[in-house]
Design a protein around this motif. Structure first.
Motif, PDB file in Angstrom:
ATOM      1  N   LYS A 138       0.847  -1.210   0.000  1.00  0.00           N
ATOM      2  CA  LYS A 138       0.000   0.000   0.000  1.00  0.00           C
ATOM      3  C   LYS A 138       0.875   1.250   0.000  1.00  0.00           C
ATOM      4  O   LYS A 138       0.478   2.321   0.485  1.00  0.00           O
ATOM      5  N   ASP A 182      -4.234   6.885   4.969  1.00  0.00           N
ATOM      6  CA  ASP A 182      -4.922   5.806   4.253  1.00  0.00           C
ATOM      7  C   ASP A 182      -6.253   6.329   3.709  1.00  0.00           C
ATOM      8  O   ASP A 182      -7.218   6.521   4.462  1.00  0.00           O
ATOM      9  N   GLY A 231      -8.473   4.971   1.704  1.00  0.00           N
ATOM     10  CA  GLY A 231      -9.599   4.036   1.815  1.00  0.00           C
ATOM     11  C   GLY A 231     -10.233   4.124   3.196  1.00  0.00           C
ATOM     12  O   GLY A 231     -11.461   4.119   3.341  1.00  0.00           O
ATOM     13  N   TYR A 241       7.782   7.968  -3.014  1.00  0.00           N
ATOM     14  CA  TYR A 241       6.592   8.814  -2.831  1.00  0.00           C
ATOM     15  C   TYR A 241       6.497   9.340  -1.394  1.00  0.00           C
ATOM     16  O   TYR A 241       6.640   8.572  -0.434  1.00  0.00           O
ATOM     17  N   GLY A 283       0.144  12.932   4.413  1.00  0.00           N
ATOM     18  CA  GLY A 283       0.642  12.654   5.763  1.00  0.00           C
ATOM     19  C   GLY A 283       2.095  12.202   5.773  1.00  0.00           C
ATOM     20  O   GLY A 283       2.804  12.405   6.762  1.00  0.00           O
ATOM     21  N   THR A 288      -0.846  16.809  -1.050  1.00  0.00           N
ATOM     22  CA  THR A 288      -1.802  16.559  -2.128  1.00  0.00           C
ATOM     23  C   THR A 288      -3.263  16.564  -1.670  1.00  0.00           C
ATOM     24  O   THR A 288      -4.164  16.271  -2.460  1.00  0.00           O
ATOM     25  N   LEU A 323      -8.318  15.729  -2.602  1.00  0.00           N
ATOM     26  CA  LEU A 323      -9.208  14.775  -1.924  1.00  0.00           C
ATOM     27  C   LEU A 323     -10.319  15.524  -1.200  1.00  0.00           C
ATOM     28  O   LEU A 323     -11.100  14.924  -0.455  1.00  0.00           O
TER      29      LEU A 323
HETATM   30  N1  COA Z   1      -3.971   5.380   0.933  1.00  0.00           N
HETATM   31  C1  COA Z   1      -4.393   4.119   0.739  1.00  0.00           C
HETATM   32  N2  COA Z   1      -3.888   3.317  -0.215  1.00  0.00           N
HETATM   33  C2  COA Z   1      -2.924   3.823  -0.989  1.00  0.00           C
HETATM   34  C3  COA Z   1      -2.443   5.134  -0.849  1.00  0.00           C
HETATM   35  C4  COA Z   1      -3.011   5.925   0.179  1.00  0.00           C
HETATM   36  N3  COA Z   1      -2.588   7.174   0.434  1.00  0.00           N
HETATM   37  N4  COA Z   1      -1.493   5.354  -1.775  1.00  0.00           N
HETATM   38  C5  COA Z   1      -1.384   4.204  -2.472  1.00  0.00           C
HETATM   39  N5  COA Z   1      -2.240   3.288  -2.008  1.00  0.00           N
HETATM   40  C6  COA Z   1      -2.446   1.910  -2.470  1.00  0.00           C
HETATM   41  C7  COA Z   1      -3.264   1.847  -3.747  1.00  0.00           C
HETATM   42  O1  COA Z   1      -4.637   1.929  -3.461  1.00  0.00           O
HETATM   43  C8  COA Z   1      -2.850   0.510  -4.271  1.00  0.00           C
HETATM   44  O2  COA Z   1      -3.517  -0.489  -3.543  1.00  0.00           O
HETATM   45  P1  COA Z   1      -4.126  -1.772  -4.340  1.00  0.00           P
HETATM   46  O3  COA Z   1      -2.930  -2.432  -4.976  1.00  0.00           O
HETATM   47  O4  COA Z   1      -4.759  -2.586  -3.265  1.00  0.00           O
HETATM   48  O5  COA Z   1      -5.082  -1.213  -5.349  1.00  0.00           O
HETATM   49  C9  COA Z   1      -1.384   0.415  -3.885  1.00  0.00           C
HETATM   50  O6  COA Z   1      -1.206   1.346  -2.817  1.00  0.00           O
HETATM   51  C10 COA Z   1      -0.451   0.821  -4.996  1.00  0.00           C
HETATM   52  O7  COA Z   1      -0.839   2.105  -5.435  1.00  0.00           O
HETATM   53  P2  COA Z   1      -1.048   2.479  -6.981  1.00  0.00           P
HETATM   54  O8  COA Z   1      -1.857   3.730  -7.044  1.00  0.00           O
HETATM   55  O9  COA Z   1      -1.568   1.288  -7.714  1.00  0.00           O
HETATM   56  O10 COA Z   1       0.469   2.728  -7.408  1.00  0.00           O
HETATM   57  P3  COA Z   1       1.016   3.726  -8.512  1.00  0.00           P
HETATM   58  O11 COA Z   1       2.474   3.485  -8.580  1.00  0.00           O
HETATM   59  O12 COA Z   1       0.206   3.636  -9.767  1.00  0.00           O
HETATM   60  O13 COA Z   1       0.738   5.211  -7.936  1.00  0.00           O
HETATM   61  C11 COA Z   1       0.842   6.938  -6.252  1.00  0.00           C
HETATM   62  C12 COA Z   1       1.405   5.595  -6.763  1.00  0.00           C
HETATM   63  C13 COA Z   1       1.516   7.212  -4.919  1.00  0.00           C
HETATM   64  C14 COA Z   1       1.171   8.044  -7.264  1.00  0.00           C
HETATM   65  C15 COA Z   1      -0.696   6.829  -6.066  1.00  0.00           C
HETATM   66  O14 COA Z   1      -0.970   5.643  -5.326  1.00  0.00           O
HETATM   67  C16 COA Z   1      -1.282   7.982  -5.303  1.00  0.00           C
HETATM   68  O15 COA Z   1      -1.473   9.045  -5.854  1.00  0.00           O
HETATM   69  N6  COA Z   1      -1.601   7.745  -4.007  1.00  0.00           N
HETATM   70  C17 COA Z   1      -2.252   8.752  -3.180  1.00  0.00           C
HETATM   71  C18 COA Z   1      -1.277   9.802  -2.739  1.00  0.00           C
HETATM   72  C19 COA Z   1      -1.972  10.850  -1.899  1.00  0.00           C
HETATM   73  O16 COA Z   1      -2.719  11.682  -2.342  1.00  0.00           O
HETATM   74  N7  COA Z   1      -1.664  10.805  -0.591  1.00  0.00           N
HETATM   75  C20 COA Z   1      -2.157  11.749   0.356  1.00  0.00           C
HETATM   76  C21 COA Z   1      -3.215  11.154   1.195  1.00  0.00           C
HETATM   77  S1  COA Z   1      -3.730  12.326   2.446  1.00  0.00           S
END
Ligand code: COA
Length: 258
Positions: free
Chosen positions: A25, A67, A69, A107, A111, A133, A137
């Motif tokens: 994740k 997280d 989700g 990345y 948080g 970012t 959201l």
């Molecule tokens: N919360 C929960 N799950 C997350 C997560 C987050 N912040 N960031 C990544 N994941 C999970 C994805 O849901 C995915 O889970 P899955 O395989 O069960 O579907 C797994 O991590 C891999 O992420 P994925 O998006 O498939 O990888 P990617 O390489 O294509 O993209 C990121 C990576 C980091 C660019 C993209 O996941 C992203 O933008 N994440 C959110 C970042 C964000 O806005 N964080 C701030 C939260 S306050």
């Protein structure tokens, strides 16, 4: 020592390494991981760590944020409890009684970026991407980002990062002052290990005092900080490390700190 998604290693030199280990994740921070981090930070302090390194497991991510989700359906009271927990972890890093280095290996969003901001020093691999970012959201940084970001970057840059939620690559982050050092990805571990070893060899009470005094810049009016500095400076006289450091200089030899 380890929890399901966090590991803590403390070596003989007192370098503690705290790894968020939820790579599937992208090391995003669910409640259990935050709780484990909170405990692990306390444990590192109990074990008298001289330096703490925070990093993420795997090749892709430091911490990809809170997280999403889990957050999706939170009520306000539930969100408040999650914010309190995130703040406790960030505060634990900021007030840790020794320098804390964020080894940003990928990345570093939301948080994750806020935890990095609560560290004393930030070293980024050239693969790192950073950003507050949250705006995309429908929320804002909630674990200290709105307050700590403008310590490192100027106010307008902080506003731009928070308003646009832009994801900046490592070299831009370095240019902006969001990270203090940029290294090749495969050199990150060694570079941080070298930095941590150098800090672990310094006089620990003086380092702790330096950190406390520097933290006060952001917490107290200057008058109080200056008063604190005077007392803290004087308080170091008579410690083993002060006597040893000055004697070593006078005797023209290497000091042996506690
Ligand atoms: N919360 C929960 N799950 C997350 C997560 C987050 N912040 N960031 C990544 N994941 C999970 C994805 O849901 C995915 O889970 P899955 O395989 O069960 O579907 C797994 O991590 C891999 O992420 P994925 O998006 O498939 O990888 P990617 O390489 O294509 O993209 C990121 C990576 C980091 C660019 C993209 O996941 C992203 O933008 N994440 C959110 C970042 C964000 O806005 N964080 C701030 C939260 S306050």
């Amino acid at each position: 020592m380890s929890w399901d998604t966090v590991t803590l290693d403390v070596d003989d030199a007192g370098v503690a390494t705290l790894t968020v280990d939820r790579p599937d994740k992208l090391n995003s921070l669910n409640v259990a991981t935050l709780e484990a981090l909170e405990e692990a930070i306390r444990e590192a302090a109990t074990r008298d760590a001289r330096v703490l390194v925070l990093t993420g497991a795997g090749e892709k991510s430091f911490v990809a944020g809170a997280d999403i989700g889990y957050m999706q359906d939170l009520s306000t009271p539930e969100a408040q409890a999650y914010a309190e927990l995130g703040h406790r972890v960030a505060d634990g890093l900021e007030s840790f009684p020794a320098p804390v280095i964020a080894a940003i290996n990928g990345y570093c969003f939301g948080g994750g970026c806020e935890l990095a901001l609560a560290c004393d020093l930030r070293v980024a691999s050239e693969r790192a991407v950073l950003g507050q970012t949250e705006i995309d959201l429908g929320i804002v940084p909630g674990w200290g980002g709105t307050q700590r970001l403008s310590r490192l970057v100027d106010d307008e840059t902080a506003r731009r990062l928070v308003f646009f939620g832009e994801r900046v690559d490592a070299s831009d982050a370095y240019e902006l002052g969001l990270v203090g050092e940029l290294v090749a990805h495969n050199e990150l571990e060694d570079d941080v290990a070298e930095m941590a070893a150098a800090l672990a060899a310094k006089p620990k009470y003086a380092l702790r005092t330096a950190k406390e005094a520097l933290n006060m810049v952001h917490e107290e009016p200057q008058h109080a900080g200056l008063q604190y500095e005077k007392r803290a400076w004087s308080g170091l006289f008579g410690t083993h490390d002060q006597r040893e450091g000055m004697a070593a200089f006078v005797d023209d030899r290497e000091p042996e700190f506690e």
